[in-house]
Design an enzyme around this catalytic site. Sequence first.
Site, short mmCIF file in Angstrom:
data_model
loop_
_atom_site.label_atom_id
_atom_site.label_comp_id
_atom_site.label_asym_id
_atom_site.label_seq_id
_atom_site.Cartn_x
_atom_site.Cartn_y
_atom_site.Cartn_z
N SER A 175 -18.55 66.91 28.08
CA SER A 175 -17.75 66.45 26.95
C SER A 175 -16.33 67.00 26.97
O SER A 175 -16.10 68.18 27.27
CB SER A 175 -18.42 66.85 25.64
OG SER A 175 -17.53 66.66 24.57
N GLU A 220 -14.77 67.78 24.52
CA GLU A 220 -14.65 68.81 23.48
C GLU A 220 -14.38 70.18 24.10
O GLU A 220 -13.88 71.08 23.43
CB GLU A 220 -15.92 68.86 22.63
CG GLU A 220 -16.13 67.64 21.75
CD GLU A 220 -15.19 67.55 20.56
OE1 GLU A 220 -14.95 68.59 19.94
OE2 GLU A 220 -14.70 66.45 20.28
N TYR A 257 -21.12 72.82 19.83
CA TYR A 257 -21.34 71.70 20.77
C TYR A 257 -20.48 71.89 22.02
O TYR A 257 -20.97 71.78 23.15
CB TYR A 257 -20.98 70.39 20.06
CG TYR A 257 -21.01 69.16 20.95
CD1 TYR A 257 -22.22 68.56 21.31
CD2 TYR A 257 -19.82 68.59 21.43
CE1 TYR A 257 -22.24 67.43 22.13
CE2 TYR A 257 -19.84 67.46 22.24
CZ TYR A 257 -21.05 66.89 22.59
OH TYR A 257 -21.06 65.78 23.40
P1 NAP Z 1 -26.68 59.79 21.34
O1 NAP Z 1 -26.55 58.35 20.97
O2 NAP Z 1 -26.66 60.80 20.25
O3 NAP Z 1 -28.04 59.93 22.18
C1 NAP Z 1 -28.51 61.15 22.63
C2 NAP Z 1 -30.04 61.15 22.61
O4 NAP Z 1 -30.45 62.50 22.90
C3 NAP Z 1 -30.66 60.81 21.28
O5 NAP Z 1 -30.89 59.43 21.15
C4 NAP Z 1 -31.96 61.61 21.28
O6 NAP Z 1 -33.01 60.77 21.79
C5 NAP Z 1 -31.72 62.72 22.30
N1 NAP Z 1 -31.76 64.09 21.73
C6 NAP Z 1 -32.26 65.17 22.36
N2 NAP Z 1 -32.19 66.27 21.60
C7 NAP Z 1 -31.66 65.89 20.44
C8 NAP Z 1 -31.36 66.57 19.22
N3 NAP Z 1 -31.63 67.87 19.04
N4 NAP Z 1 -30.80 65.87 18.22
C9 NAP Z 1 -30.53 64.56 18.36
N5 NAP Z 1 -30.80 63.84 19.50
C10 NAP Z 1 -31.36 64.50 20.52
O7 NAP Z 1 -25.55 60.22 22.38
P2 NAP Z 1 -24.65 59.28 23.32
O8 NAP Z 1 -23.46 58.87 22.55
O9 NAP Z 1 -25.51 58.26 23.95
O10 NAP Z 1 -24.16 60.33 24.40
C11 NAP Z 1 -24.86 60.52 25.63
C12 NAP Z 1 -24.44 61.85 26.21
O11 NAP Z 1 -23.02 61.86 26.41
C13 NAP Z 1 -24.76 63.05 25.33
O12 NAP Z 1 -25.08 64.14 26.13
C14 NAP Z 1 -23.44 63.31 24.62
O13 NAP Z 1 -23.34 64.66 24.22
C15 NAP Z 1 -22.46 62.96 25.71
N6 NAP Z 1 -21.15 62.55 25.22
C16 NAP Z 1 -21.04 61.44 24.45
C17 NAP Z 1 -19.79 61.06 24.01
C18 NAP Z 1 -19.60 59.83 23.16
O14 NAP Z 1 -18.47 59.58 22.72
N7 NAP Z 1 -20.62 59.03 22.96
C19 NAP Z 1 -18.64 61.80 24.36
C20 NAP Z 1 -18.81 62.93 25.16
C21 NAP Z 1 -20.06 63.28 25.59
P3 NAP Z 1 -34.56 61.01 21.40
O15 NAP Z 1 -34.58 61.34 19.95
O16 NAP Z 1 -35.21 59.71 21.72
O17 NAP Z 1 -35.02 62.11 22.29
#
Ligand code: NAP
Length: 318
Positions: A125, A127, A148
Amino acid sequence: MKPTALVFGCTGQDGSYLCKSLLMKGFRVIGTSRRRNPISKRLNALEIKDEIHLISCDLQNQEDIKTIINKYKPVEIYNLSAQSSVGVSFKEPAKTHESIVIATLNILESCRETNFKGNVFCAGSSEIFGSTKKPADLRTNVDLRSPYATAKYQSFLITKMYREIYKLNCVTGILFNHESPLRDDKFVIKKIINQSIQIKNGIKEKLILGDINIKRDWGCAQEYIEAIQLINRSELNKDYIVCTGESNSLKFIIEKAFQFLGLNWKNHVKISKDLYRSKEIENSFGNPSELYNDLGWKAETKINELIQILINYELKSD
Ligand code: NAP
């Protein structure tokens, strides 16, 4: 036989789009959720729930991960699972750490122990850079302003360590913010889009926000998913920054969203100091040139188009 891809965190925004893209490229896709009964609303929305093998996996348990790697024999692994909200991380630092740092360690250690020879991608990230005065690249100093960000930096270092010491083909894509209709409601852009439409429809009166002067580099999730795959398949085996290179303020996005709906944002937005973060990142944007020069990827969707896509989707599903 089809090659197999394993996606940890397949029910999230990125996981769902990634599964769809992998299926379209001819992969057998194994997707995991930490839940016994995974919430598959995004997989349903993309009409792929029955096309992927959706299984439960506890990323705090190495045996669980090793069993899955041994059973399905993937050639590509994507580590996307995380407590992914900066805001939530202030309230749940330990859970955030566990879901990011321990999960990354367990996945990579399981790969080492099972003698996994394929490629592993870990989601990092932006961040980790805090506020950036010039576009962030891999030489930019870290400035950790949330639990985070701290967890994502540790995950980045662990991945680098497994690559350099244990010679695993594992990399981190340092992702700047990326949005889509499948973004969770707790994230600010989704909140702005949903609530501006509710205001237009007379269901809501005010949109209450914190600091709207913050600036970020916002891209389109479906495009970032393609970058993630290019990075994972690249023989260069390098970390990359994934971003648009452009920085826009939240105020600009609010103005545009309300404008698309024929409203003046100033009449509908209320600022609440309670929503300000203690250590806010004022401006964050990245330098996408290395990814373009090495792998030919660049973001195509500009911010105005992105806002329009998000609004159109919500209006259609109203
Ligand atoms: P997301 O929609 O929040 O999905 C992440 C998934 O991780 C959730 O659906 C959940 O699936 C699982 N999870 C595991 N431990 C968790 C917890 N303690 N609380 C909540 N969910 C948990 O994230 P995303 O936007 O697809 O992002 C994918 C990855 O890219 C992540 O690692 C995120 O940190 C990173 N990222 C995203 C962004 C962005 O802008 N979207 C930017 C930078 C980095 P289950 O409940 O089914 O296990």
